[in-house]
Design a protein around this motif. Structure first.
Motif, PDB file in Angstrom:
ATOM      1  N   ARG A 118       7.096  12.675  -2.038  1.00  0.00           N
ATOM      2  CA  ARG A 118       6.765  12.010  -3.518  1.00  0.00           C
ATOM      3  C   ARG A 118       7.985  12.507  -4.462  1.00  0.00           C
ATOM      4  O   ARG A 118       8.371  11.554  -5.299  1.00  0.00           O
ATOM      5  N   CYS A 123      14.064   7.890  -6.249  1.00  0.00           N
ATOM      6  CA  CYS A 123      14.484   6.755  -5.475  1.00  0.00           C
ATOM      7  C   CYS A 123      15.208   7.189  -4.456  1.00  0.00           C
ATOM      8  O   CYS A 123      16.256   6.336  -4.013  1.00  0.00           O
ATOM      9  N   GLN A 141       1.163  -7.101  -7.524  1.00  0.00           N
ATOM     10  CA  GLN A 141       2.236  -7.189  -8.853  1.00  0.00           C
ATOM     11  C   GLN A 141       3.059  -8.263  -8.686  1.00  0.00           C
ATOM     12  O   GLN A 141       3.378  -9.235  -9.462  1.00  0.00           O
ATOM     13  N   ASP A 183      -1.133   3.296   1.046  1.00  0.00           N
ATOM     14  CA  ASP A 183      -0.394   2.438   0.115  1.00  0.00           C
ATOM     15  C   ASP A 183       0.576   3.139  -0.677  1.00  0.00           C
ATOM     16  O   ASP A 183       0.177   4.105  -1.358  1.00  0.00           O
ATOM     17  N   ARG A 232      10.690   9.736  -3.574  1.00  0.00           N
ATOM     18  CA  ARG A 232      10.193   8.742  -4.329  1.00  0.00           C
ATOM     19  C   ARG A 232      10.461   8.535  -5.805  1.00  0.00           C
ATOM     20  O   ARG A 232      11.173   7.816  -6.333  1.00  0.00           O
ATOM     21  N   THR A 292      -2.126  -4.561  -1.274  1.00  0.00           N
ATOM     22  CA  THR A 292      -1.698  -3.385  -1.638  1.00  0.00           C
ATOM     23  C   THR A 292      -1.058  -3.584  -3.323  1.00  0.00           C
ATOM     24  O   THR A 292      -1.308  -4.693  -3.736  1.00  0.00           O
ATOM     25  N   VAL A 293      -0.885  -2.498  -4.075  1.00  0.00           N
ATOM     26  CA  VAL A 293      -0.678  -2.657  -5.236  1.00  0.00           C
ATOM     27  C   VAL A 293       0.515  -3.426  -5.802  1.00  0.00           C
ATOM     28  O   VAL A 293       0.496  -4.361  -6.711  1.00  0.00           O
ATOM     29  N   ARG A 294       1.678  -3.257  -4.740  1.00  0.00           N
ATOM     30  CA  ARG A 294       2.767  -3.652  -4.874  1.00  0.00           C
ATOM     31  C   ARG A 294       2.731  -5.242  -4.631  1.00  0.00           C
ATOM     32  O   ARG A 294       3.367  -6.273  -5.491  1.00  0.00           O
ATOM     33  N   ASP A 297       2.079   2.862  -3.525  1.00  0.00           N
ATOM     34  CA  ASP A 297       1.773   2.480  -4.682  1.00  0.00           C
ATOM     35  C   ASP A 297       0.626   3.026  -5.321  1.00  0.00           C
ATOM     36  O   ASP A 297       0.085   2.719  -6.411  1.00  0.00           O
ATOM     37  N   THR A 298       0.071   3.962  -4.348  1.00  0.00           N
ATOM     38  CA  THR A 298      -1.307   4.512  -4.796  1.00  0.00           C
ATOM     39  C   THR A 298      -1.056   6.018  -4.961  1.00  0.00           C
ATOM     40  O   THR A 298       0.085   6.622  -4.219  1.00  0.00           O
TER      41      THR A 298
END
Length: 258
Positions: A42, A48, A190, A83, A45, A185-187, A85-86
């Motif tokens: 995390r 980046c 989007q 996921d 991430r 997925t969240v991404r 993005d969660t």
């Protein structure tokens, strides 16, 4: 026979994957190690420095992603479940190489399709006729009247069976948006919304181009005569009466006999 062969080409991998489900994954991380590596991932991430490689679904429904975790100029292959993005994803393993990870992790089940009732990639229908954009561009370059340019623009925005390039691009964006939404997925949601918005913008642009083409035709304009074509550059050719150049004189030396 061809429909059966096409079906097997599309779905034969399913049988191969089912036959390979006897694969036993490697040992799982302990709860403490899982928490430790998840916090590292995390943090990476947020910096980046977590680079996803590939993802797949396991037989138990989990979404698994392989990624490179960069730490102190060194990278480690880690496996993530969930996921990205969660807030619920976690690290389920770390490995020295991708091949090691593939052997230790649950095998992938066959991915789904966007449209289950669509034609197979091995049994596609004949494509509808289409005018290439380059051909339409050349027609505009060679045009002398506004009507000719208008016709090229109207072809680009034509609806129906023989749809123009702009309309086909609009359909491509809409279909790509549907695919992104279907990723679940969240991404994906989007990006689906982003592609959907681009499709709407392109649809508006297509209508504007169509209206402009009709207005251009209504001008009944022609290019003024002073815009004459430039003659092509041609190398000068010798006149027919020109005498050809004389050949070089032959040597007059006499070979001496011994």
């Amino acid at each position: 026979m061809w429909p059966h062969l096409a079906f097997w080409a599309d779905y034969g991998s399913v049988a191969a994957d089912l036959a390979d489900q006897h694969h036993q994954p490697g040992p799982q991380l302990s709860t403490e190690d899982k928490h430790l590596w998840t916090e590292k991932a995390r943090a990476a991430r947020r910096r980046c420095e977590l680079d996803p490689i590939k993802s797949w679904y396991a037989a138990d429904g989990r979404l698994i992603t392989l990624a490179y975790l960069v730490q102190d100029d060194a990278s480690t292959v880690i496996a993530l479940a969930g996921d990205l993005d969660t807030a619920s994803w976690e690290v389920i393993g770390h490995y020295g190489h991708e091949s090691t990870a593939s052997q230790a992790l649950p095998r992938a089940v066959p991915p789904g399709v966007l449209r289950p009732d669509a034609a197979s990639r091995f049994n596609r229908p004949e494509p509808t006729p289409e005018r290439p954009v380059q051909e339409l561009l050349q027609e505009v370059i060679e045009a002398r009247t506004a009507g000719e340019v208008s016709e090229a623009l109207l072809t680009a925005t034509q609806q129906g069976y023989e749809a123009g390039p702009l309309v086909r691009l609009e359909r491509l964006l809409d279909t790509a948006a549907s695919f992104s939404y279907a990723l679940d997925t969240v991404r994906g949601q989007q990006l689906g919304a982003r592609l959907d918005a681009l499709g709407r913008q392109l649809a508006f642009l297509t209508r504007e181009v169509h209206d402009a083409a009709e207005d251009l035709a209504a001008t009944v304009g022609v290019l003024p005569p002073y815009r004459t074509p430039v003659p092509p550059r041609i190398r000068p050719r010798p006149a027919l009466t020109t005498t050809p150049p004389a050949s070089p004189p032959r040597s007059t030396a006499v070979t001496r006999r011994a």
